[in-house]
Design a protein around this motif. Structure first.
Motif, PDB file in Angstrom:
ATOM      1  N   PHE A 137     -53.736  39.897 -59.600  1.00 34.25           N
ATOM      2  CA  PHE A 137     -53.264  39.817 -60.929  1.00 34.25           C
ATOM      3  C   PHE A 137     -51.674  39.759 -60.968  1.00 34.25           C
ATOM      4  O   PHE A 137     -51.086  40.388 -59.896  1.00 34.25           O
ATOM      5  N   ASP A 138     -50.900  39.331 -61.819  1.00 32.76           N
ATOM      6  CA  ASP A 138     -49.525  39.510 -61.944  1.00 32.76           C
ATOM      7  C   ASP A 138     -49.295  41.152 -62.153  1.00 32.76           C
ATOM      8  O   ASP A 138     -49.966  41.402 -62.805  1.00 32.76           O
ATOM      9  N   VAL A 139     -48.291  41.258 -61.484  1.00 29.68           N
ATOM     10  CA  VAL A 139     -47.934  42.617 -61.353  1.00 29.68           C
ATOM     11  C   VAL A 139     -46.335  42.728 -61.785  1.00 29.68           C
ATOM     12  O   VAL A 139     -45.448  42.065 -61.202  1.00 29.68           O
ATOM     13  N   TYR A 140     -45.897  43.650 -62.888  1.00 30.58           N
ATOM     14  CA  TYR A 140     -44.498  43.569 -63.336  1.00 30.58           C
ATOM     15  C   TYR A 140     -44.199  45.016 -63.010  1.00 30.58           C
ATOM     16  O   TYR A 140     -44.822  45.977 -63.388  1.00 30.58           O
ATOM     17  N   GLY A 141     -42.850  45.040 -62.728  1.00 25.85           N
ATOM     18  CA  GLY A 141     -42.112  46.482 -62.568  1.00 25.85           C
ATOM     19  C   GLY A 141     -42.193  46.967 -61.202  1.00 25.85           C
ATOM     20  O   GLY A 141     -41.694  48.331 -61.070  1.00 25.85           O
ATOM     21  N   ARG A 142     -42.713  46.409 -60.123  1.00 24.38           N
ATOM     22  CA  ARG A 142     -42.773  46.953 -58.823  1.00 24.38           C
ATOM     23  C   ARG A 142     -41.474  47.409 -58.432  1.00 24.38           C
ATOM     24  O   ARG A 142     -40.625  46.219 -58.423  1.00 24.38           O
ATOM     25  N   LEU A 143     -41.129  48.495 -58.040  1.00 28.99           N
ATOM     26  CA  LEU A 143     -39.823  48.768 -57.511  1.00 28.99           C
ATOM     27  C   LEU A 143     -38.714  48.626 -58.306  1.00 28.99           C
ATOM     28  O   LEU A 143     -37.652  48.441 -58.091  1.00 28.99           O
TER      29      LEU A 143
END
Length: 200
Positions: A137-143
């Motif tokens: 899945f697209d992941v938003y907000g990593r680090l």
């Protein structure tokens, strides 16, 4: 590695009764009460009509289980006797889910929120190509500091399923896997305690 059993004669998008296949969402938890407070409500908003939410608890010492039992009795809890780490903890959940009829496994970290259509989209991808092995899945907000803002903006912009075939890394924090993939290659290597298990 131990193997799992399923029924490869049944199409990936239907079960024996003609319903959509059962998807088990497995959330591995260890002392994650503060994350469960937003993660579990988000996952329970999943729109797919045949999913089961299982929290596998790695023997937490905080009040994670009290929180779940008091606020989300519809969530099944599999309490382990010690902290098995990511690979072995998820393997216990996968084994449990398969014994209870799961056709697909969706591994989810306890510190994520998900769009309500995420499972439906993953099942649609699975139904479209029986040769696929894993959906990410697209992941938003990593680090990134503004995790909620990035996630909310991504949800507002989303207009429907788009996907592409990749041989690149798929993150275990949100990983959709048909049971037949585990049947073919085995579960996660338990010599990994945390990190790199999904890459392996």
């Amino acid at each position: 590695m131990s193997m799992l059993t399923g029924d490869p004669a049944v199409p990936e998008n239907r079960d024996l009764a003609g319903a959509r296949p059962k998807v088990s969402i497995i959330v591995l938890n260890y002392n994650g009460r503060k994350h469960l407070e937003y993660c579990i409500p988000s996952l329970l908003q999943t729109s797919y009509d045949n999913f089961h939410l299982l929290v596998v608890d790695n023997n937490s010492k905080d009040d994670s289980l009290d929180f779940l039992r008091g606020n989300h009795p519809e969530v099944e809890i599999l309490k382990l006797d010690r902290n098995y780490g990511w690979a072995a903890g998820n393997n216990r959940g996968i084994e449990h889910a398969v014994r209870h009829g799961a056709r697909h496994i969706l591994l989810a970290n306890n510190d994520i929120k998900a769009h309500p259509e995420w499972v439906s989209c993953a099942v649609e991808v699975a139904a479209g190509d029986p040769a696929f092995g894993v959906v990410g899945f697209d992941v938003y907000g990593r680090l990134r500091p503004d995790v909620d803002g990035l996630y909310e903006k991504a949800c507002e912009r989303w207009r429907g399923l788009e996907f592409e075939v990749t041989d690149d890394f798929i993150d275990g924090m949100a990983m959709f896997v048909p049971v037949r993939t585990f049947e073919a290659i085995g579960k996660f290597d338990e010599t990994y305690f945390m990190y790199s298990e999904e890459t392996d």
